[in-house]
Each structure stands twice: as C-alpha cells, then as structure tokens.
Enzyme design. Structure first.
Site, mmCIF file in Angstrom:
data_model
loop_
_atom_site.group_PDB
_atom_site.id
_atom_site.type_symbol
_atom_site.label_atom_id
_atom_site.label_comp_id
_atom_site.label_asym_id
_atom_site.label_seq_id
_atom_site.Cartn_x
_atom_site.Cartn_y
_atom_site.Cartn_z
ATOM 1 N N ARG A 198 0.809 -1.213 0.000
ATOM 2 C CA ARG A 198 0.000 0.000 0.000
ATOM 3 C C ARG A 198 0.854 1.280 0.000
ATOM 4 O O ARG A 198 0.547 2.230 -0.722
ATOM 5 C CB ARG A 198 -0.876 -0.021 1.257
ATOM 6 C CG ARG A 198 -1.786 1.158 1.439
ATOM 7 C CD ARG A 198 -2.286 1.213 2.903
ATOM 8 N NE ARG A 198 -2.541 -0.114 3.419
ATOM 9 C CZ ARG A 198 -3.734 -0.703 3.412
ATOM 10 N NH1 ARG A 198 -4.773 -0.075 2.952
ATOM 11 N NH2 ARG A 198 -3.874 -1.928 3.895
ATOM 12 N N CYS A 258 -26.467 -3.435 -7.123
ATOM 13 C CA CYS A 258 -27.735 -3.716 -6.456
ATOM 14 C C CYS A 258 -27.470 -4.118 -5.014
ATOM 15 O O CYS A 258 -27.611 -5.293 -4.639
ATOM 16 C CB CYS A 258 -28.453 -4.835 -7.179
ATOM 17 S SG CYS A 258 -28.734 -4.391 -8.876
#
Ligand SMILES: *Cc1c(COP(=O)(O)O)cnc(C)c1O
Length: 463
Positions: free
Chosen positions: A323, A391
C-alpha cells in the site's frame, strides 16, 4: 477488535468517533498533496491534471470509471523505499496490493524485490522478467503445484506458514534435487492498526506459526533438520495501515528473542529477518503517514538495539510495503450519473462504478476523500455519500465527504489513494466490467491493464 478483516484491510474508521464528519475543507477545489499522487494538480481552467494530462482527456480517450496511475510517483515512492533502506536491507513490494507486468518492470528497474502469494502472481512476475531470485513466495495454503513451480523457477525465498508446509516444501525441493531458501513466518502476538496495537501472548489468526507455546521454535528445529531447506530467517507481519511504530518494536523484540533461542539451542544465527509490510498512507487529510526514511531508521534502530542486547549479529532486514508504494499513486476517475438530495440527511451521488472497483469501503469501513475533477466550483459545500451502481445498499465508495453544491450529472469526480487493494480486489459483481488501469507519465498515457469487455465475461461462460 474484530478479526474478520483481510490482512491488508485498515479499519481506521474504528478509531474515529461515531458519527464523525470532517468539516468541509476551506477550499473544496484544493488538492491536498498528502492524498493525491505527486504530479496531480489543476490546469488554468481548473481541470485536474496528472502527468501533464487532463482528466477530461483521459475520460474521453479511455472512458470511466478508470484507475489513473501516476508512473513517476510510483517510481519515486519505490525508489524512496529502496534508498531509505540502502544496501543492508531488502525491499519487497507486496504484489497483492496491485500487480501488472508494467509494475513488475518498474520495480525491477528501481531495484526492488517482489512478494507474490499465488501461482497467478508468480506467473505475472516471471512473465515480466523479474529475476526469480528476487521473488518471495507467500501464502498460508500454497498448493503443491504452486510450490513446485516456485522451486523450479528458483524463487529467492518461500515463506513457510505451517508445519505441514515445512515438510511439503522440503519434500518437493529434495525431489527436484534443490535446496530451497525459506523463511518461517511466525505470529508474535502483535496486531497493529493505524494508531494502536494489541500485544498478547497468543494470536487468533490463520497466518504463521505461533511463537506462543514454543511452536515457532519447534518449527525452526524441524526445518533445520531437512536437507531440502535452507532456513534463512524469520518472518513477521503485524497488521495494516499502521502509523505508530511501537507495534514493530514489540514484534522485533519477540522475533529477536526467538533468534537468540535458536542460537542458544542450535548454534545457528539466522542471517535474515523480515518485518512484513503494513505501513499506512493518507486516505484523507486527517491521516499523517511517515516517510520511508523515518520508517527505515526506526526499524533499523529497533532491530540493532534488540540484537545488541541479545548479543546477536544484526541480521539483514527486509520489509514488504505494498500500500505505501502503490496506494497514493492512483485515483479512480468516475462520471457522476445521478445526484439525489435526501432532505436533512445528505446527498447521494451515484457514479458509474462502485463496490466492484473499490470494495474497501464496504469491506473495512475504509475512509476515502473525493474531489470534483472536471472543473472547479465556488458553490457551497454539500455533504455527500458517493455510491456505486450495484444492487446493494452497502455499495458505498466514499461514506462522508463534501462536494460543491452545484455538482451535476456528467461531472467527473476523482477518489484519490485507490492504487492499493482496489483493482487487485475488483470483482464482476452485477456483471459490471472491471475498469482499466491507465498509467500516465510526462504527458503520455497508456493502458497497462485494459478495460474488461462483455466478450471477456462471455468467454468464461461456456454455456
Ligand atoms: C498484505 C501483506 C503485506 C503488504 O501489506 P501493505 O499493508 O500493503 O503494506 C506485506 N507482507 C505480508 C506478509 C502481507 O500479508
């Protein structure tokens, strides 16, 4: 603290007070250099640029959503880590944060090594020409096929994660007539996240062999007896998105304690220790990460001090930032589709991607920031939640942020610090196509991972 998170998952939202909203920045058009890639700025018209290219050009050419990666910044950060640790230590980039063949080449050119943790990552690394001896192979359940490939390729180290794997790797190496360099991953009972760490005797997680109860010492004892293995050191990885170095201090103390026990029992001083990755980055302006040279200095001092007091030769140190190298170098560029004010609550801003290109908010409650990128605005700030097109009501990209009140469909917005664990954890949920990674440098852009197509989806679906 919950143990359900991915090892790469910061839960730094955990340390924010409930219901915390940062106040709007004084100037919503400003781009805080802490959270944006090095070459990001705005041009005379107020359009965000990176590597000398405007986001409007990028959107026109490559579409949205897209991950836009600043190659110069990636190289700068990789080099900063390499330089900070100098020639007495090794930097292994954690490929799981984001891996592609272009990234492998950059790492190779900048003198870094590479961690992989699957056959797929190994194949990517080898196909882009990373020398096998500069690759470390990780994972808590490497398959026999993966181990065999890694040993045949001649990887520089395999990090052993269980008693079974010690025997498995030794057997495979011996069958192939090889002696495999290995480290043994231990868990020292330290779990570190952002501003705090927990140190206990035990650790309840799937990775590594516990130091507790003498298990790690027993693992080393067994590994030292096997002809197929050359035990080069001990590995410890304590967490993710860490800003506070004191967790490493406790971990190093415990690892060195084990090295001392090994020396006392077997007369062997293992030559290497790996302190893992997990160094934090700024996702929002509230985060204050440390520079690589500060981290290198702190870690080197901790290990040296511990070894002096244990009267051990200081082992060669390695670290595994993922990271901290790639995270800040990219942003995700989205187009706004709908803007839905909910009276007295907040405004929902829907973009053309979502949890399929950034699962971290849903998975870890991660914090992100966001900026209007295709123009500036003097409109009053409005509190927004940036959501995707999936959704799923948990399909949130940025939980709480401020954007100008005149935000409208068609605007481009950019979410910074999405270089790590976004494309690499992307999914096809709802058969949404995974975005491309576009690398920019010196006024030129090129696709390094292309956008997925419907043909790609249908090719896997064999009917
Ligand atoms: C995930 C991981 C890393 C990299 O973590 P970052 O938070 O991206 O720096 C390094 N080493 C090991 C063993 C890991 O599991």
């Amino acid at each position: 603290m919950s143990r359900s998170a991915h090892p790469a998952g910061p839960r730094h939202a955990d340390v924010l007070p409930e219901g915390h909203y940062a106040a709007p920045a004084e100037d919503l058009n400003a781009l805080d250099p802490k959270v944006w890639a090095h070459t990001v700025g705005r041009d005379a018209d107020g359009v965000v640029t990176v590597g000398g290219i405007t986001v409007t050009q990028l959107a026109e050419e490559y579409g949205t959503p897209a991950y836009v990666l600043d190659e110069a910044d990636f190289r700068d950060r990789a080099r900063a880590w390499r330089t900070a640790f100098g020639n007495d230590a090794d930097v292994f980039y954690a490929g799981k944060a984001f891996l592609s063949r272009a990234v492998v080449r950059w790492l190779h050119e900048e003198g870094l090594n590479l961690d992989v943790c699957s056959g797929g990552e190994l194949a990517t690394a080898l196909s882009a020409g990373m020398p096998a001896e500069r690759i470390a192979f990780h994972g808590n359940n490497k398959s026999p096929e993966e181990i065999e490939r890694a040993v045949r390729a001649g990887v520089g180290r395999i990090v052993l994660d269980s008693f079974q794997e010690i025997v498995r790797v030794a057997h495979i190496a011996q069958t192939l007539g090889k002696r495999q360099r290995v480290q043994i991953r231990i868990t020292v009972g330290v779990e570190a996240h952002t501003h705090e760490f927990i140190a206990t005797a035990h650790e309840d997680q799937k990775f590594g062999i516990p130091l507790a109860g003498g298990q790690a010492a027993e693992a080393v004892r067994r590994a030292l007896q096997l002809d197929g293995l050359e035990v080069i050191g001990i590995h410890s990885h304590i967490g993710s998105q860490i800003f506070d170095m004191s967790g490493f201090e406790v971990a190093a103390h415990r690892v060195v304690g084990l090295l001392k026990d090994i020396r006392d029992e077997h007369g062997v001083e293992l030559p290497e220790i790996d302190l893992g990755g997990g160094l934090g980055i700024a996702y929002t302006s509230d985060d204050d990460p440390r520079e690589p040279h500060e981290i290198a200095k702190a870690l080197t001092e901790i290990v040296t001090r511990e070894c002096e007091s244990a009267r051990l030769r200081t082992p060669r140190i390695s670290v595994e930032p993922g990271r901290a190298i790639v995270g800040p170098t990219a942003f995700t560029l989205y187009e706004v589709g709908t803007v839905k004010p909910l009276d007295g609550l907040r405004t929902y801003v829907s973009v053309d991607g979502g949890m399929s290109d950034n699962i971290r908010t849903a998975l870890y409650d991660a914090e992100y920031s966001v900026a209007l990128a295709s123009r500036t605005s003097d409109a009053e700030p409005m509190l927004v939640r940036v959501v995707g097109k999936h959704c799923e009501s948990g399909d949130i990209v940025v939980k709480d942020a401020f954007l100008p009140g005149d935000l409208a469909p068609g605007d481009l917005i950019a979410v910074p610090a999405t270089g790590a664990y976004c494309r690499s954890m992307a999914s096809n949920y709802n058969h949404v196509l995974r975005p491309p990674v576009v690398a920019v440098r010196d006024g030129a852009a090129r696709v390094i991972v292309r956008r997925e197509t419907e043909e790609d989806l249908l090719r896997l679906d064999v009917g």
